[in-house]
Scaffold this active site. Sequence first.
Site, PDB file in Angstrom:
ATOM      1  CG  ASP A  98     -14.158 -54.735 -53.106  1.00  0.00           C
ATOM      2  OD1 ASP A  98     -14.975 -55.661 -53.140  1.00  0.00           O
ATOM      3  OD2 ASP A  98     -13.078 -54.778 -53.723  1.00  0.00           O
TER       4      ASP A  98
ATOM      5  NE  ARG B 147      -9.765 -41.657 -60.973  1.00  0.00           N
ATOM      6  CZ  ARG B 147      -9.689 -42.496 -59.943  1.00  0.00           C
ATOM      7  NH1 ARG B 147     -10.780 -42.843 -59.302  1.00  0.00           N
ATOM      8  NH2 ARG B 147      -8.544 -42.973 -59.544  1.00  0.00           N
TER       9      ARG B 147
ATOM     10  CD  GLU C 177     -14.453 -45.013 -50.335  1.00  0.00           C
ATOM     11  OE1 GLU C 177     -14.342 -44.173 -51.227  1.00  0.00           O
ATOM     12  OE2 GLU C 177     -13.499 -45.609 -49.808  1.00  0.00           O
ATOM     13  CG  ASP C 178     -15.081 -45.065 -54.695  1.00  0.00           C
ATOM     14  OD1 ASP C 178     -14.871 -45.523 -53.557  1.00  0.00           O
ATOM     15  OD2 ASP C 178     -14.239 -45.127 -55.605  1.00  0.00           O
TER      16      ASP C 178
ATOM     17  CG  PHE D  30     -12.882 -53.880 -61.114  1.00  0.00           C
ATOM     18  CD1 PHE D  30     -12.327 -53.774 -59.841  1.00  0.00           C
ATOM     19  CD2 PHE D  30     -12.610 -52.896 -62.047  1.00  0.00           C
ATOM     20  CE1 PHE D  30     -11.509 -52.694 -59.518  1.00  0.00           C
ATOM     21  CE2 PHE D  30     -11.797 -51.814 -61.729  1.00  0.00           C
ATOM     22  CZ  PHE D  30     -11.241 -51.723 -60.460  1.00  0.00           C
TER      23      PHE D  30
END
Length: 177
Positions: free
Chosen positions: A101, A163, A97-98, A150
């Site tokens: 959160d 990206r 996963e990136d 963010f």
Amino acid sequence: MDEGMRQIIGKEQIAARVRELGAQITRDYAGRNLNLVAVLKGSFLFLADLCREIQLPLTVDFLGISSYGDRTTTSGVIRITSDLTQPCNGKDVLVVEDIVDTGLTMRYLLDNLATRKPASLKVCTLLHKPSRARVKTPIDYLGFTVPDVFVIGYGLDYQGRYRNLPFIGVLDPPPAP
Ligand code: IMP
């Protein structure tokens, strides 16, 4: 670097950490049936670099997930937009996963994948924002902890953009939640 953007984790720092994670996974999964399950779209660059640092036979599959829309905070409604192409029962599944959160996406994914009877199920995430956790998420391999900001770049987007940045950064000023 573009105006209105600040780098927080550089290209070399990412590459060094990905190499360490790859070496650790190589040690831990020796002789196992490793299946990397990457969560689209954000983890595509991390997966591409990580899998080349794992010196083992392995398979790769992808899950498309959506929960954000164009905002910066999760809607909490998670949807599989594209499912695995191969069954994962009996495989040692490592979810790539990136970022974790609130943890809602990972919780949903782990519950969903567990029903498919993998031999083992673990999590590798590049980034973690522990200050925003709404559910407890087991993280077995972690790249970096980030503050409650963010982030964009290295696969992560804001409204579909950024990206392709080779580093992790923040928008300055930050986007409205
Ligand atoms: P969670 O369900 O709140 O843990 O969110 C997980 C997903 O939200 C990640 O896979 C990302 O796609 C997205 N996300 C969360 N935080 C950020 C961020 O700071 N930048 C970009 N995407 C994010």
